[in-house]
Enzyme design. Structure first.
Site, mmCIF file in Angstrom:
data_model
loop_
_atom_site.group_PDB
_atom_site.id
_atom_site.type_symbol
_atom_site.label_atom_id
_atom_site.label_comp_id
_atom_site.label_asym_id
_atom_site.label_seq_id
_atom_site.Cartn_x
_atom_site.Cartn_y
_atom_site.Cartn_z
ATOM 1 N N HIS A 1 -4.836 -0.610 5.639
ATOM 2 C CA HIS A 1 -4.454 0.137 6.842
ATOM 3 C C HIS A 1 -5.460 -0.023 7.984
ATOM 4 O O HIS A 1 -6.087 0.934 8.407
ATOM 5 C CB HIS A 1 -4.170 1.613 6.545
ATOM 6 C CG HIS A 1 -5.117 2.299 5.603
ATOM 7 N ND1 HIS A 1 -6.487 2.251 5.726
ATOM 8 C CD2 HIS A 1 -4.885 3.056 4.499
ATOM 9 C CE1 HIS A 1 -7.040 2.950 4.762
ATOM 10 N NE2 HIS A 1 -6.102 3.438 3.996
ATOM 11 N N HIS B 1 0.870 -1.202 0.000
ATOM 12 C CA HIS B 1 0.000 0.000 0.000
ATOM 13 C C HIS B 1 0.896 1.238 0.000
ATOM 14 O O HIS B 1 1.510 1.572 1.013
ATOM 15 C CB HIS B 1 -0.911 0.011 1.236
ATOM 16 C CG HIS B 1 -1.887 1.150 1.241
ATOM 17 N ND1 HIS B 1 -3.230 0.954 1.502
ATOM 18 C CD2 HIS B 1 -1.749 2.478 1.015
ATOM 19 C CE1 HIS B 1 -3.867 2.116 1.434
ATOM 20 N NE2 HIS B 1 -2.977 3.073 1.147
ATOM 21 N N HIS C 1 -10.642 0.961 1.606
ATOM 22 C CA HIS C 1 -10.431 1.977 2.659
ATOM 23 C C HIS C 1 -11.647 1.876 3.576
ATOM 24 O O HIS C 1 -12.727 2.315 3.217
ATOM 25 C CB HIS C 1 -10.310 3.383 2.050
ATOM 26 C CG HIS C 1 -10.049 4.449 3.076
ATOM 27 N ND1 HIS C 1 -8.875 5.170 3.121
ATOM 28 C CD2 HIS C 1 -10.797 4.896 4.117
ATOM 29 C CE1 HIS C 1 -8.925 6.021 4.136
ATOM 30 N NE2 HIS C 1 -10.080 5.878 4.762
ATOM 31 N N ARG D 1 2.275 9.554 -5.844
ATOM 32 C CA ARG D 1 1.954 10.806 -6.560
ATOM 33 C C ARG D 1 2.454 10.721 -8.009
ATOM 34 O O ARG D 1 2.659 9.647 -8.553
ATOM 35 C CB ARG D 1 2.517 12.046 -5.832
ATOM 36 C CG ARG D 1 2.301 12.064 -4.318
ATOM 37 C CD ARG D 1 0.865 11.940 -3.896
ATOM 38 N NE ARG D 1 0.712 12.142 -2.449
ATOM 39 C CZ ARG D 1 -0.262 11.646 -1.724
ATOM 40 N NH1 ARG D 1 -1.208 10.884 -2.280
ATOM 41 N NH2 ARG D 1 -0.344 11.898 -0.435
ATOM 42 N N LYS E 1 -9.318 -0.310 -5.959
ATOM 43 C CA LYS E 1 -9.306 0.331 -4.645
ATOM 44 C C LYS E 1 -10.616 1.054 -4.427
ATOM 45 O O LYS E 1 -11.067 1.822 -5.272
ATOM 46 C CB LYS E 1 -8.138 1.329 -4.560
ATOM 47 C CG LYS E 1 -8.075 2.141 -3.271
ATOM 48 C CD LYS E 1 -7.585 1.312 -2.096
ATOM 49 C CE LYS E 1 -7.719 2.063 -0.773
ATOM 50 N NZ LYS E 1 -6.687 3.063 -0.579
ATOM 51 N N ASP F 1 1.417 2.678 3.523
ATOM 52 C CA ASP F 1 0.547 3.839 3.317
ATOM 53 C C ASP F 1 1.367 5.129 3.350
ATOM 54 O O ASP F 1 0.855 6.185 3.729
ATOM 55 C CB ASP F 1 -0.595 3.884 4.336
ATOM 56 C CG ASP F 1 -1.690 4.870 3.939
ATOM 57 O OD1 ASP F 1 -1.803 5.202 2.751
ATOM 58 O OD2 ASP F 1 -2.423 5.333 4.841
ATOM 59 N N ASN G 1 -5.058 7.354 -6.216
ATOM 60 C CA ASN G 1 -5.764 8.614 -5.906
ATOM 61 C C ASN G 1 -4.981 9.837 -6.379
ATOM 62 O O ASN G 1 -4.636 10.724 -5.618
ATOM 63 C CB ASN G 1 -6.099 8.709 -4.405
ATOM 64 C CG ASN G 1 -4.880 8.678 -3.498
ATOM 65 O OD1 ASN G 1 -3.841 8.112 -3.840
ATOM 66 N ND2 ASN G 1 -4.991 9.290 -2.343
ATOM 67 N N HIS H 1 1.564 5.414 -1.716
ATOM 68 C CA HIS H 1 1.206 6.580 -2.534
ATOM 69 C C HIS H 1 2.488 7.183 -3.107
ATOM 70 O O HIS H 1 3.369 7.585 -2.341
ATOM 71 C CB HIS H 1 0.476 7.625 -1.690
ATOM 72 C CG HIS H 1 -0.799 7.112 -1.108
ATOM 73 N ND1 HIS H 1 -2.003 7.214 -1.762
ATOM 74 C CD2 HIS H 1 -1.047 6.437 0.035
ATOM 75 C CE1 HIS H 1 -2.945 6.640 -1.025
ATOM 76 N NE2 HIS H 1 -2.398 6.156 0.066
#
Ligand code: NCD
Ligand code: ZN
Length: 348
Positions: free
Chosen positions: A174, A13, A136, A17, A99, A247, A41, A15
């Protein structure tokens, strides 16, 4: 035990960007982990296989050519995801699953699902095709206390979901509460959870220790000590239902140290070291390899990595900040100490 060699771990998991921000953070992960599940995201969100493959190319382009790191792409589920996209995901290598962000739950989740019932036909197809569903797990109702949102999600959404789709492969992302640990333990092998380093190392009181600490603020928010104990117990239990997902979620310093600060802890610079610290604190370092390098791959039906990684028990201090898209990124533990580092990183 001051040196610990394990199979190269994976981050299930993450991120990363995009653009300059991606280029500034990706090496932290690639030096430690063989693979990572890349969260979708972005603005706009990554909702299709073709957008995910284009994003994956940008991630590869941001890495040195000899760097052996595999991004596994998650697609962003919306109210309008067509069933054909599930088939496309199932048929495409390197797409890990969908997701689910409840609309409005967290950073860039406005395009998220407004009511899970709307996407039941899509979930049915995911169940049929064995496509994992990454969740989530928080409700977003403004009348539900922020510290209760995961617990209420389990009652109102997760329980009905696993009853209706018993064969769906579901990752409770998470997990932050004792109730989430109990929920995951009570399900069969199709249901698992990722655990972050901050939720294994901190309770919510730490967020207010000596003053408000915005760099410890993430979603789902840190919970009570008895929740942290349950998470650490699950992580170190040897149960294959719990595996590593940092995360790590970078935000520019000025957006964290702000009147309305963004949610997200940046931990990729110490993405495996922090787990070593948490496991060592309870004398369970021997359980780290399963959690970090085996159980996630087993859940997703992927081989274990063949390379290894060596950790060393030694104190070091992350810098006050790293460069980040022309600004600054404050890493977790900036200016404090971390008790482990990596000896043999790759992708330098
Ligand atoms: C994540 C982000 O910033 O993208 N933030 C966070 O606090 N975890 C989004 C998320 O995973 O909820
Ligand atoms: Zn996340």
């Amino acid at each position: 035990m001051d040196l610990l060699t394990i199979t190269r771990p994976d981050d299930w998991h993450l991120h990363l960007r995009d653009g300059e921000a991606l280029r500034d953070v990706v090496l932290h992960t690639a030096r430690r982990f063989g693979r990572a599940v890349i969260m979708p995201n972005l603005k706009p969100p990554v909702t299709t296989v073709s957008a995910a493959l284009a994003y994956r190319s940008r991630i590869h382009a941001a890495l040195p050519p000899d760097c052996n790191f595999t991004p596994l792409m998650a697609l962003y589920l919306t109210d309008n995801t067509p069933i054909t996209e599930v088939d496309r995901a199932a048929d495409t290598d390197g797409i890990i699953g969908f997701k689910y962000y409840p609309a409005g739950a967290t950073t860039n989740s406005d395009a998220g699902v407004t009511d899970l019932v709307r996407v039941y036909p899509v979930l049915e197809r995911m169940e049929e095709r064995g496509v994992p569903f990454l969740v989530h797990g928080e409700v977003t109702d403004s009348d539900v206390d922020v510290f209760d949102r995961e617990r209420v999600f389990i009652e109102r959404v997760a329980q009905p979901l696993v009853r209706r789709f018993p064969q769906l492969r579901l990752v409770f992302e998470h997990a932050t509460t004792r109730e989430a640990v109990q929920f995951v333990r009570a399900q069969g092998p199709k249901v698992a959870a990722t655990l972050t380093p901050q939720h294994l190392l901190h309770n919510r009181t730490d967020m207010f220790r000596g003053g408000l600490r915005p760099h410890l603020y993430c979603l789902p928010v840190l919970k009570r000590e008895h929740d942290r104990e349950a998470l650490l117990d699950a992580a170190t239990s040897g149960s294959s239902k719990f595996f590593l997902g940092t995360d790590s979620a970078p935000h520019a310093r000025h957006l964290k140290e702000h009147a309305c600060g963004c949610a997200g802890v940046y931990s990729a610079h110490a993405g495996i070291e922090l787990y070593a610290e948490a496991f060592a604190a309870v004398g369970k370092l021997d359980r780290l390899e399963g959690f970090a390098s085996q159980f996630g791959a087993d859940f997703y039906g992927l081989p274990h990595n063949t390379a290894s990684l060596t950790l060393r028990r030694t104190d070091w201090s992350p810098p006050a900040s790293y460069p980040f898209a022309g600004g600054e990124l404050v890493p977790y533990r900036a200016g404090e100490t971390i008790g482990w580092d990596i000896v043999s990183g790759v992708c330098t």
